[in-house]
Design a protein around this motif. Sequence first.
Motif, PDB file in Angstrom:
ATOM      1  N   PHE A  12       0.984  -1.280   0.094  1.00  0.00           N
ATOM      2  CA  PHE A  12      -0.001   0.001   0.061  1.00  0.00           C
ATOM      3  C   PHE A  12       0.964   1.248   0.067  1.00  0.00           C
ATOM      4  O   PHE A  12       1.875   1.229   0.754  1.00  0.00           O
ATOM      5  CB  PHE A  12      -1.021  -0.059   1.319  1.00  0.00           C
ATOM      6  N   LEU A  22       4.305  -1.430   3.677  1.00  0.00           N
ATOM      7  CA  LEU A  22       3.400  -0.158   3.783  1.00  0.00           C
ATOM      8  C   LEU A  22       4.211   1.156   3.421  1.00  0.00           C
ATOM      9  O   LEU A  22       5.387   1.294   4.105  1.00  0.00           O
ATOM     10  CB  LEU A  22       2.748   0.127   5.145  1.00  0.00           C
ATOM     11  N   ALA A  34      -0.082   4.550   4.623  1.00  0.00           N
ATOM     12  CA  ALA A  34      -1.095   3.773   5.132  1.00  0.00           C
ATOM     13  C   ALA A  34      -1.634   4.118   6.455  1.00  0.00           C
ATOM     14  O   ALA A  34      -0.513   4.590   7.284  1.00  0.00           O
ATOM     15  CB  ALA A  34      -0.747   2.282   4.941  1.00  0.00           C
ATOM     16  N   VAL A  65      -4.099  -0.033  10.001  1.00  0.00           N
ATOM     17  CA  VAL A  65      -3.781  -1.100   9.316  1.00  0.00           C
ATOM     18  C   VAL A  65      -3.650  -2.188  10.342  1.00  0.00           C
ATOM     19  O   VAL A  65      -3.053  -2.081  11.238  1.00  0.00           O
ATOM     20  CB  VAL A  65      -2.340  -1.145   8.386  1.00  0.00           C
TER      21      VAL A  65
END
Length: 549
Positions: free
Chosen positions: A254, A302, A305, A308
């Motif tokens: 992400f 990541l 992000a 999460v």
Amino acid sequence: MKTQRIMMAAAGLVMLALIPSFGCAAAQAGTPRVPASPELPRELVDTSLVPSSGTTITVSAGDDLQFAFERAQPGDVIELEAGATFKGPFTLPNKRGAGWIIVKSSAVGHDFPPAGTRVNPSHAPKMAKLVARKGFVIWAEPGAHHFRFIGVEMAPTDGTFLYGIVMLGDNSAATVDELPHHIIIDRCYVHGDPKKGSRRGVALNGRHLAVIDSYVSDFKQEGHDSQAVGGWAGTGPFKVVNNYLQAAGENVLFGGSDPAIRGLVPSDIEVRGNHAAKPLAWKRGEANYDGSNWQVKIIFELKNARRVLVDGNLFEHNWQTPGYGFGIVFTVRNQDGTAPWVVVEDVTFTNNIVRHSASGINFLGFDDIHPPSEQTKRILVRNNLFQDIGPPRWGGKGILFQLIAGTQDVVIEHNTAMQTGPIVMAEGMPHEGFVYRHNVTPHNEYGMFGAGAGVGVNALETFFPMAVVTGNVIIGGDEHVYPAGNFFPPSVQFVNVERGDYRLTAAGRYTNGSDPVPGVDFARLCGALGALGRSEPVCQLGAYAGAQP
């Protein structure tokens, strides 16, 4: 139960920095900062199957599937002939209404895995197959919504390289309202070409998007990153649950490209129960090496992000290549230099197995390539098992945790690790609110190390001021150079290493008063692994079978 004695020998690590001399360690003075806990996702994707309320459109081999997409109304079912191949690319149109359009194989509901069961390539003959020679197999129009695919294979035409298979948003949206939303990939087989590869499996650049119970494989490319699942231009929430995810670059990513919508951070991300791996056939020197040269990097990363949850996953097989080697990476990146708002924050990384990797987890506080960025903060790493981390097989330095450039509120607790290099490696700006407690690891040569600061308290005072470091079992370490309240046995006994049972025998000797037993709680770990635990020997033991988190 079989008990085995494990002698933890020191492992050598070549360091460029000189290690200064120091005397006896003392705890850092003052009151430690209480770290803030990460916030969990505020909203989860609802993947409950909604019964159809409309008509069924039957699409047989040779029929025009795109026409069926255009014709279908919310609430309809598009039923594809199992075993038939439909040639795309296909576009998901933006329709009025909020009912779901179900696109499914005719085998679904008959001789096909039920909801909640992960599919694999052996189920492909019962699927309908969508292919394309150029572009993407599936592309969602701006604002397209409420499509659910069940039992569908999606792939390039044989012998074709595609940049993407399922493109749910492409970073062209100017506003959140233009993002595709409420699209679910359910029990599907999404793959690149076995020989040519493909760059990306499912791009999650929208809202309320999910990949569940699916098999996503053969995403690989020479000289470029590739991902099984990735998102960079959607707001979320996102759900990636109970899938097999295979990619050379990053199995899951992400961030990685600057969002066109100002201030956008992919948020409310749920990643649970997945098996993310790279085949050993891609690794030079393995018995079944296939001669390929795919760009191998990271398993889970990541870069931008927020909120999460990464829980109950198996992450394995990540070997050292030039510049890479960490299996898990939390590195904030203003990738193209136009998104200074990017951030990695509120990450809960719990109950996972990370194994067969050159190094463990890398944390980066601020982007050091295209500053500025926001700060990486509020990261919890709890109750994870790290196995077989480091050389010789996987290369690298065998670093368990590396922290660079000033993170905030990173808490690492109740993990068990077998790594060959340092427990912690730090450099750059100091890290605030760092907690390291109730973990079990070998010390090896450098233990908790800071570049230019040496080992133990010197490193902690330099890079982790006011850190909490307590209740840990640091096997083979020197108690004189670490804070009080930790344990430094020359060796330990684990219950059954062959079965992955790394519980300490006589664990009571490694607690301070009412403190909990250090290391992984295997009942909790196996409960979170769910179906994955059925193949893990430790989870098959009576004490853990059917355990709940």
